[in-house]
Design an enzyme around this catalytic site. Sequence first.
Site, PDB file in Angstrom:
ATOM      1  N   ASP A 147       0.868  -1.165   0.000  1.00 56.75           N
ATOM      2  CA  ASP A 147       0.000   0.000   0.000  1.00 56.75           C
ATOM      3  C   ASP A 147       0.909   1.219   0.000  1.00 56.75           C
ATOM      4  O   ASP A 147       1.799   1.335   0.847  1.00 56.75           O
ATOM      5  CB  ASP A 147      -0.848  -0.021   1.286  1.00 56.75           C
ATOM      6  CG  ASP A 147      -2.246   0.473   1.050  1.00 56.75           C
ATOM      7  OD1 ASP A 147      -2.398   1.504   0.375  1.00 56.75           O
ATOM      8  OD2 ASP A 147      -3.184  -0.169   1.543  1.00 56.75           O
ATOM      9  N   ASP A 152      -2.839   4.591  -2.840  1.00 57.55           N
ATOM     10  CA  ASP A 152      -3.875   5.025  -1.903  1.00 57.55           C
ATOM     11  C   ASP A 152      -4.384   6.421  -2.260  1.00 57.55           C
ATOM     12  O   ASP A 152      -3.599   7.360  -2.374  1.00 57.55           O
ATOM     13  CB  ASP A 152      -3.262   5.053  -0.491  1.00 57.55           C
ATOM     14  CG  ASP A 152      -4.270   5.457   0.575  1.00 57.55           C
ATOM     15  OD1 ASP A 152      -5.243   4.716   0.748  1.00 57.55           O
ATOM     16  OD2 ASP A 152      -4.081   6.512   1.214  1.00 57.55           O
ATOM     17  N   HIS A 197     -10.979  -2.993   4.028  1.00 53.95           N
ATOM     18  CA  HIS A 197     -10.832  -2.433   5.378  1.00 53.95           C
ATOM     19  C   HIS A 197     -11.602  -1.127   5.564  1.00 53.95           C
ATOM     20  O   HIS A 197     -11.607  -0.579   6.660  1.00 53.95           O
ATOM     21  CB  HIS A 197      -9.350  -2.220   5.666  1.00 53.95           C
ATOM     22  CG  HIS A 197      -8.760  -1.169   4.765  1.00 53.95           C
ATOM     23  ND1 HIS A 197      -8.641  -1.335   3.398  1.00 53.95           N
ATOM     24  CD2 HIS A 197      -8.300   0.080   5.023  1.00 53.95           C
ATOM     25  CE1 HIS A 197      -8.129  -0.243   2.872  1.00 53.95           C
ATOM     26  NE2 HIS A 197      -7.911   0.635   3.826  1.00 53.95           N
ATOM     27  N   ASP A 198     -12.190  -0.609   4.498  1.00 53.91           N
ATOM     28  CA  ASP A 198     -12.925   0.654   4.605  1.00 53.91           C
ATOM     29  C   ASP A 198     -14.436   0.473   4.615  1.00 53.91           C
ATOM     30  O   ASP A 198     -15.174   1.451   4.511  1.00 53.91           O
ATOM     31  CB  ASP A 198     -12.547   1.586   3.444  1.00 53.91           C
ATOM     32  CG  ASP A 198     -11.166   2.189   3.628  1.00 53.91           C
ATOM     33  OD1 ASP A 198     -10.751   2.390   4.778  1.00 53.91           O
ATOM     34  OD2 ASP A 198     -10.508   2.455   2.608  1.00 53.91           O
ATOM     35  N   GLU A 238      -6.437   3.123  -6.007  1.00 50.93           N
ATOM     36  CA  GLU A 238      -7.681   3.237  -5.245  1.00 50.93           C
ATOM     37  C   GLU A 238      -8.422   4.465  -5.751  1.00 50.93           C
ATOM     38  O   GLU A 238      -7.996   5.600  -5.538  1.00 50.93           O
ATOM     39  CB  GLU A 238      -7.415   3.399  -3.745  1.00 50.93           C
ATOM     40  CG  GLU A 238      -8.730   3.372  -2.965  1.00 50.93           C
ATOM     41  CD  GLU A 238      -8.728   4.154  -1.664  1.00 50.93           C
ATOM     42  OE1 GLU A 238      -9.607   3.918  -0.829  1.00 50.93           O
ATOM     43  OE2 GLU A 238      -7.858   5.025  -1.484  1.00 50.93           O
TER      44      GLU A 238
END
Length: 551
Positions: free
Chosen positions: A97, A198, A335-336, A257
């Site tokens: 990431d 990200d 994870h969001d 992302e």
Amino acid sequence: MTHWYDKAVIYQIYPKSFQDSNGDGIGDLNGIRQRIPYLKELGINAVWLNPVFVSPQVDNGYDVSNYFAVDPHMGTMADMDNLIQDLHQAGIKVIMDFVLNHTSDQHPWFQDAIKNPNSIYRDYYIFAGKDNKRPNNWGSFFGGSVWEPDPAGTGQSYFHLFDKRMPDLNWKNPEVRHAMLEIAEYWLEKGIDGLRLDAFIHIAKADLRQNYPTADNSQKPVIAEGFFANLPQVQEWMRPFCEEIKKDYPDTLLLGEAASASVNLAVDYTSKRNHLMDSVITFRYFTEDDSKVDKSFSAQYQPKELDFTAFKQNQAIWQQTLAGISQPTLYWNNHDMARLATRVAHNQTQARSLAMLMYLQRGIPVIYYGEELGLKNLEFDNIDDFKDLTVQDFVKSAKAAGKSQAQAFKMVSQTHKLPARNPMPWTTEKNYGFSTHTPWLTGKKLDHADVADEMLDSQSMFNFYKKMLELKKTDLFEEGKYYLLATDKNSYVYQRDYQDQSALVAVNLSEKEIELSLPDAYHQADLAAGEYEIKENKLKLSPYAGVVLEK
Ligand code: GLC
Ligand code: CA
């Protein structure tokens, strides 16, 4: 040229939550290393690790204070080198990431910028305004304004799209662009195989002097996506970054992302002629049905059903539009957001049929750790567990509308991202075999999932995922053409064709039994969730069932 990621099956690991190796309750790199045999067994061929750089952990690693070292909670650089080596030996690629839109306020660049107004690092960030007035009304994703007073007391403010301890970098500055490329290349030199970029869609901002227009033109902060997401300069600044990486490391997966990217933007971001990314992750797949929302209080954390008609339209459009351009990412959770088994699926059968629906389409599966066990969100019972301003506001508004504290927490637990970051349950022992210590994140476990039991049970969710991934890795499901069959809102049916092979994936989205007419004589189920029956050209599916048929 073919690339490893043409056939990627990615497993997302939230390192803090996967396996603790040193008994401090926090997952770490050596813990992941211990679990490589499990990853092999599941059948994935790449892992994406959420950030492991040095970080004050305001946002669990997305606030980086040193990009050239590993956070001590995660381990050492030697542990990282060993992990990369061992994963490679197991045939598993490593995607890191890469946080490029902002740093931690503890990063030496920001520290110098606020200690010394003449610092060259001042221009690494976005300082604006004067006389302690906010330059505009734009709102932060984490609540409140994007502006925070300059701690140096100059009367200016600095810009942060996320937490105030995460100042945005100024990508207008060529030195920032150069510095970020250097960091990326440092890690690629170590042998990693891909970067998840990200929040890259936010690196360009509109003219800071403008308020985002609102009805009353008040200074109340508003999320001003149109002013800080997907501006044309994003592509202009990302292009040289991506080109340099591909020149030096041509087999690198660049996975962006792009939360708010429409399908047309996804085309721009991933089309080969644009020299940007290979694939993007959009959040646009999951249109929710707002019709049952209780209007007497804030809608933000109220559980909502997925609008399956809109979902089906979105999927079909992304599949069709990106055909011949790039691979869409295929995922149900990360994870969001809340977990699939909490947010969407009504039961285990549906969790399975939705997984087959999603991952057997054309594209790159990204499976969120624990999803393969049917893991649900944890349930929290203390507002401090969330550490989130927006949760405080929600609970206040729910209570004002007559809901109890417990009811409000239940809703937030079902919809919030944090309870989806549960410690991986390896066994039924205390602390789930995750750690000898109380895990960093605790709450009530609402499922019965654990690895040890599921590996032994041939009918488990784990073994279902395993079979599904075996199927995914065949040419038919990797490379075959996709097309959607005409059915009503109660089902999602598509066909995949490759050379002389063809398969049908048929899923009942409703809580009732349904009957479908098959376009051809199909039989032989390769994979099934729930009950099905084929008679002549009719297929019956029990509630929420799904099946993969071949000719
Ligand atoms: C991305 C991450 C999210 C993080 C944010 C700020 O959206 O997925 O977890 O909070 O960026 O870095
Ligand atoms: Ca640890």
